[in-house]
Design a protein around this motif. Sequence first.
Motif, PDB file in Angstrom:
ATOM      1  N   PRO A 147      76.251  57.559  69.706  1.00  0.00           N
ATOM      2  CA  PRO A 147      75.047  58.041  70.279  1.00  0.00           C
ATOM      3  C   PRO A 147      74.916  57.638  71.978  1.00  0.00           C
ATOM      4  CG  PRO A 147      74.060  56.524  68.867  1.00  0.00           C
ATOM      5  CD  PRO A 147      75.497  56.595  68.549  1.00  0.00           C
ATOM      6  N   TYR A 148      74.692  58.156  72.753  1.00  0.00           N
ATOM      7  CA  TYR A 148      74.331  57.896  73.988  1.00  0.00           C
ATOM      8  C   TYR A 148      72.928  58.117  74.714  1.00  0.00           C
ATOM      9  CZ  TYR A 148      79.505  57.671  74.267  1.00  0.00           C
ATOM     10  OH  TYR A 148      80.794  57.409  73.929  1.00  0.00           O
ATOM     11  N   ALA A 149      72.410  57.490  75.526  1.00  0.00           N
ATOM     12  CA  ALA A 149      71.393  57.711  76.137  1.00  0.00           C
ATOM     13  C   ALA A 149      71.210  58.807  76.959  1.00  0.00           C
ATOM     14  CB  ALA A 149      70.882  56.539  76.912  1.00  0.00           C
TER      15      ALA A 149
ATOM     16  N   TRP B  67      70.661  50.658  74.869  1.00  0.00           N
ATOM     17  CA  TRP B  67      71.094  51.323  76.291  1.00  0.00           C
ATOM     18  C   TRP B  67      72.427  51.589  76.602  1.00  0.00           C
ATOM     19  CZ3 TRP B  67      67.209  53.853  78.478  1.00  0.00           C
ATOM     20  CH2 TRP B  67      65.978  53.573  78.161  1.00  0.00           C
ATOM     21  N   ARG B  68      72.847  52.792  76.119  1.00  0.00           N
ATOM     22  CA  ARG B  68      74.272  53.131  76.356  1.00  0.00           C
ATOM     23  C   ARG B  68      74.385  54.307  77.067  1.00  0.00           C
ATOM     24  NH1 ARG B  68      75.557  53.962  71.550  1.00  0.00           N
ATOM     25  NH2 ARG B  68      76.170  51.890  71.011  1.00  0.00           N
TER      26      ARG B  68
ATOM     27  N   VAL C  22      78.893  49.416  81.473  1.00  0.00           N
ATOM     28  CA  VAL C  22      78.575  49.057  82.589  1.00  0.00           C
ATOM     29  C   VAL C  22      77.470  49.584  83.332  1.00  0.00           C
ATOM     30  CG1 VAL C  22      80.361  50.275  84.010  1.00  0.00           C
ATOM     31  CG2 VAL C  22      79.536  47.759  84.977  1.00  0.00           C
ATOM     32  N   SER C  23      77.483  50.965  83.163  1.00  0.00           N
ATOM     33  CA  SER C  23      76.312  51.670  83.939  1.00  0.00           C
ATOM     34  C   SER C  23      74.822  51.251  83.457  1.00  0.00           C
ATOM     35  CB  SER C  23      76.069  53.222  83.587  1.00  0.00           C
ATOM     36  OG  SER C  23      77.613  53.771  84.417  1.00  0.00           O
ATOM     37  N   ALA C  24      74.722  51.217  82.203  1.00  0.00           N
ATOM     38  CA  ALA C  24      73.169  50.497  81.832  1.00  0.00           C
ATOM     39  C   ALA C  24      73.197  49.072  82.417  1.00  0.00           C
ATOM     40  CB  ALA C  24      73.254  50.633  80.364  1.00  0.00           C
TER      41      ALA C  24
END
Length: 387
Positions: free
Chosen positions: A31-33, A54-55, A164-166
């Motif tokens: 799952p993604y944020a 926090w992905r 890397v974004s989170a």
Amino acid sequence: MKIGKAGSIMLLAFLILFLFIPLPDPLFDVPYATTLKSDDGTLLSAAIADDQQWRFPVSDSIPAKLESALLLFEDEYFYYHPGVNPVSLFRAARQNFNAGKTVSGGSTLTMQTVRMALGNQPRTYTQKLLEMAIALKMELFHKKSSILKQYVDHAPYGGNIVGVSAASYRFFGRPPDQLSWAEAATLAILPNNPASIFPGKNQAAFLKKRDHLLDKIHNRGLIDKDELFLAKQEPLPQNIKPIPNKAYHLLYRAMGEGLKGKDIKSTLDARLQMAADKLVNEHSKSLSFNQIHNAAAIVLDIRSGNTLAYVGNSNASGTHGQHVDIITSRRSPGSLLKPFLYAAALDENLIAPRELLPDVPVFYKGFAPKNFDKEYRGAVPADDALI
């Protein structure tokens, strides 16, 4: 003879794995944020993924600085090997033999991506063979850029920070494409051992690794001597930064409308959103003395119809239902129509602002409207009647 037989068995096992083990599809079933961004890409708010990680949703591309730093640190020959680098494996085997324990794995970025996709299974020779076989197979069916993007989107950064974004927002408060060379180098080294090296932890080892990578970046001609000096002066991140929390009512509205786990690009104006949020909360605070604890505002562009600001409720303290999105909440149409009716009556000269109006029981074909307090006041000025 025994070595030859063992080698043949290993080769046969490897070929069987290569031919019959399927590639994970999707590669990462996680799952993604949910992220909400303004029209210019500013992150306004985000909701954590269902597994409490926090992905952030997968990115479109990898910033050049981060890609260069990552490849120099983890896999300099990424674009040249077929998924497995024999030189790296041989070097790792020699280092492990000399040390008498496992100190290096010799894994390429493709193999590390496979390892993460398989759930970071215990390190064994069989598991290593499996990862090598899938890595070679993956390189046949996926572009190098796609594999690298999968790695940076799912690499561990310590705690519940993934990708890397989170990590960029949690450590630096900015998106990856706005990072400096020092910050890009920091994010490049963290996934290597996030449990041991983390912001605020083992700072000496952390700094040594970062500066060593900056030296490599300089030696490759990506930055000059002055840039190297300035990059080394930048401090390491010391703590985790909070995720922005603006327009979160719109975020949860979008999630309820099927956009959960997506990167939502809205028409909101970031500056106007913050200004509207500030005004609503200041006004709500003054109204709270009269026991009015909720307020909302929506700002629209009348030409395009785009929503420029969305404040679903104030952030007043206490238990006054601040999580409720007043903008979408159902309410009596009569109360909504009163201001328009009052304005139209003034415009048509049907009433004066302070003209006395009768507040008495009336009946319309079986319908008997009442005030909210079930009382009547006789003659009431028009502006008081509106209130």
